[in-house]
Design an enzyme around this catalytic site. Structure first.
Site, PDB file in Angstrom:
ATOM      1  N   GLY A  85      41.227  27.200  40.110  1.00  0.00           N
ATOM      2  CA  GLY A  85      40.423  27.973  39.166  1.00  0.00           C
ATOM      3  C   GLY A  85      40.955  27.876  37.746  1.00  0.00           C
ATOM      4  N   THR A 113      42.060  30.190  35.635  1.00  0.00           N
ATOM      5  CA  THR A 113      43.282  30.933  35.299  1.00  0.00           C
ATOM      6  C   THR A 113      44.489  30.180  35.838  1.00  0.00           C
ATOM      7  OG1 THR A 113      41.943  32.912  35.631  1.00  0.00           O
ATOM      8  CG2 THR A 113      44.293  33.243  35.267  1.00  0.00           C
ATOM      9  N   ASP A 115      38.846  36.610  41.943  1.00  0.00           N
ATOM     10  CA  ASP A 115      37.576  36.977  41.313  1.00  0.00           C
ATOM     11  C   ASP A 115      37.468  38.468  41.076  1.00  0.00           C
ATOM     12  OD1 ASP A 115      36.296  34.325  41.297  1.00  0.00           O
ATOM     13  OD2 ASP A 115      36.644  34.485  43.448  1.00  0.00           O
ATOM     14  N   LYS A 143      38.213  36.404  46.654  1.00  0.00           N
ATOM     15  CA  LYS A 143      38.512  35.067  46.150  1.00  0.00           C
ATOM     16  C   LYS A 143      37.479  34.087  46.697  1.00  0.00           C
ATOM     17  CE  LYS A 143      42.607  33.348  46.094  1.00  0.00           C
ATOM     18  NZ  LYS A 143      42.212  32.701  44.837  1.00  0.00           N
ATOM     19  N   GLY A 189      35.467  32.101  44.399  1.00  0.00           N
ATOM     20  CA  GLY A 189      34.460  31.748  43.397  1.00  0.00           C
ATOM     21  C   GLY A 189      34.395  30.236  43.177  1.00  0.00           C
ATOM     22  N   GLY A 190      35.534  29.570  43.364  1.00  0.00           N
ATOM     23  CA  GLY A 190      35.572  28.111  43.215  1.00  0.00           C
ATOM     24  C   GLY A 190      35.390  27.399  44.554  1.00  0.00           C
ATOM     25  N   GLU A 211      43.159  28.241  50.132  1.00  0.00           N
ATOM     26  CA  GLU A 211      43.920  29.247  49.371  1.00  0.00           C
ATOM     27  C   GLU A 211      44.548  30.271  50.314  1.00  0.00           C
ATOM     28  OE1 GLU A 211      41.542  29.356  45.113  1.00  0.00           O
ATOM     29  OE2 GLU A 211      40.784  30.559  46.746  1.00  0.00           O
ATOM     30  N   LYS A 271      38.781  41.129  35.873  1.00  0.00           N
ATOM     31  CA  LYS A 271      38.791  41.031  37.339  1.00  0.00           C
ATOM     32  C   LYS A 271      39.157  42.363  38.012  1.00  0.00           C
ATOM     33  CE  LYS A 271      38.058  36.594  36.964  1.00  0.00           C
ATOM     34  NZ  LYS A 271      38.921  35.551  37.397  1.00  0.00           N
TER      35      LYS A 271
HETATM   36  C1  5RP Z   1      38.776  29.666  43.774  1.00  0.00           C
HETATM   37  C2  5RP Z   1      39.304  31.013  43.504  1.00  0.00           C
HETATM   38  C3  5RP Z   1      39.738  31.305  42.104  1.00  0.00           C
HETATM   39  O1  5RP Z   1      41.071  31.672  42.109  1.00  0.00           O
HETATM   40  C4  5RP Z   1      38.873  32.416  41.566  1.00  0.00           C
HETATM   41  O2  5RP Z   1      37.521  32.013  41.667  1.00  0.00           O
HETATM   42  C5  5RP Z   1      39.217  32.742  40.117  1.00  0.00           C
HETATM   43  O3  5RP Z   1      38.856  31.671  39.301  1.00  0.00           O
HETATM   44  P1  5RP Z   1      38.961  31.762  37.728  1.00  0.00           P
HETATM   45  O4  5RP Z   1      40.406  31.904  37.404  1.00  0.00           O
HETATM   46  O5  5RP Z   1      38.361  30.473  37.230  1.00  0.00           O
HETATM   47  O6  5RP Z   1      38.158  32.969  37.287  1.00  0.00           O
HETATM   48  O7  5RP Z   1      39.407  31.870  44.355  1.00  0.00           O
HETATM   49  O8  5RP Z   1      38.295  29.544  45.092  1.00  0.00           O
END
Ligand code: 5RP
Length: 222
Positions: free
Chosen positions: A30, A32, A85, A95, A97-98, A104, A122
């Site tokens: 992600g 971050t 997320d 979690k 979102g990606g 993970e 978040k």
């Molecule tokens: C990916 C995740 C990411 O850690 C989560 O979506 C946060 O992403 P970002 O830092 O781009 O907001 O769980 O599967």
């Protein structure tokens, strides 16, 4: 990496203090996490010796480009750094979102220490549930699997109409609940549905959350 108010960088810099020479790191996924990866690669250029276990193909590519040694089967993962997320005061996380939630969760579950880095958007003190819960499901009869998940009280949407595939070749159902009063129970209820491979509710691993704020960082521990 987009970080308009510097909060991701603040959290990433704080997490970097936990990294010691010789560590095997679990590498999250992600935007971050990628702020952290950029800071980490600067240290590697300056001589820091670490290796990493990536939680996604995207992270593996970016880590290799930055000269980080990738391991497939490490003896132990010392520290995992990853994003999220949404999180709340119980340190329950959403979690995925990606779409990398399965790897993970495996990486985090096999780490001695897990550090989650987030910006302040978040945080949801009243309890997670604002963000739809990503659920990794098999393509086989996926719409039937989604109907079973919906019986738990949510609306499911197949990510990108089913075209989005995870690194494991599965689809993601994004499941919007009005609220998630008992994330531990919901995690196991969803996980027990045939066709579900993993759930983006992270409830039972012992992590700390470092949140970037306008004035620095705030660390949440259990
Ligand atoms: C990916 C995740 C990411 O850690 C989560 O979506 C946060 O992403 P970002 O830092 O781009 O907001 O769980 O599967």
């Amino acid at each position: 990496m987009p970080d308009p108010n510097g909060e991701k960088s603040a959290a990433a810099s704080e997490a970097l203090k936990l990294v010691k020479n010789g560590m095997v790191l679990g590498l999250g996924t992600g935007t971050t996490f990628e702020v952290f990866l950029d800071l980490l690669s600067e240290k590697v250029k300056q001589g820091l010796k670490i290796s990493g276990v990536p939680s996604s193909e995207r992270t593996a590519v970016r880590a290799r480009e930055r000269g980080i040694t990738i391991l497939a089967e490490p003896r132990e993962i010392d520290l995992t750094v990853d994003g999220a997320d949404e999180f709340d005061d119980h340190l329950f996380l959403i979690k995925g979102g990606g779409g990398a939630l399965m790897r993970e969760k495996v990486v985090a579950a096999n780490s001695r220490h897990v550090c989650i880095i987030v910006d302040s958007s978040k945080y949801n003190g009243s309890g997670i549930g604002r963000f739809p819960v990503p659920v990794e499901i098999s393509k086989f009869l996926s719409r039937h699997t989604m109907k079973k998940i919906e019986k738990l009280g949510c609306r499911c949407t197949l990510r990108d109409d089913g075209r989005f595939l995870t690194d494991n070749g599965n689809q993601i159902a994004d499941c919007k609940f009005d609220s998630v009063p008992d994330p531990v129970r919901l995690e196991s209820q969803i996980k027990s549905i045939p066709g579900v491979l993993e759930v983006g509710l992270f409830t039972s691993i012992n992590w700390e959350v470092i949140m970037g704020t306008k004035s620095g960082v705030k660390t949440f521990r259990k």
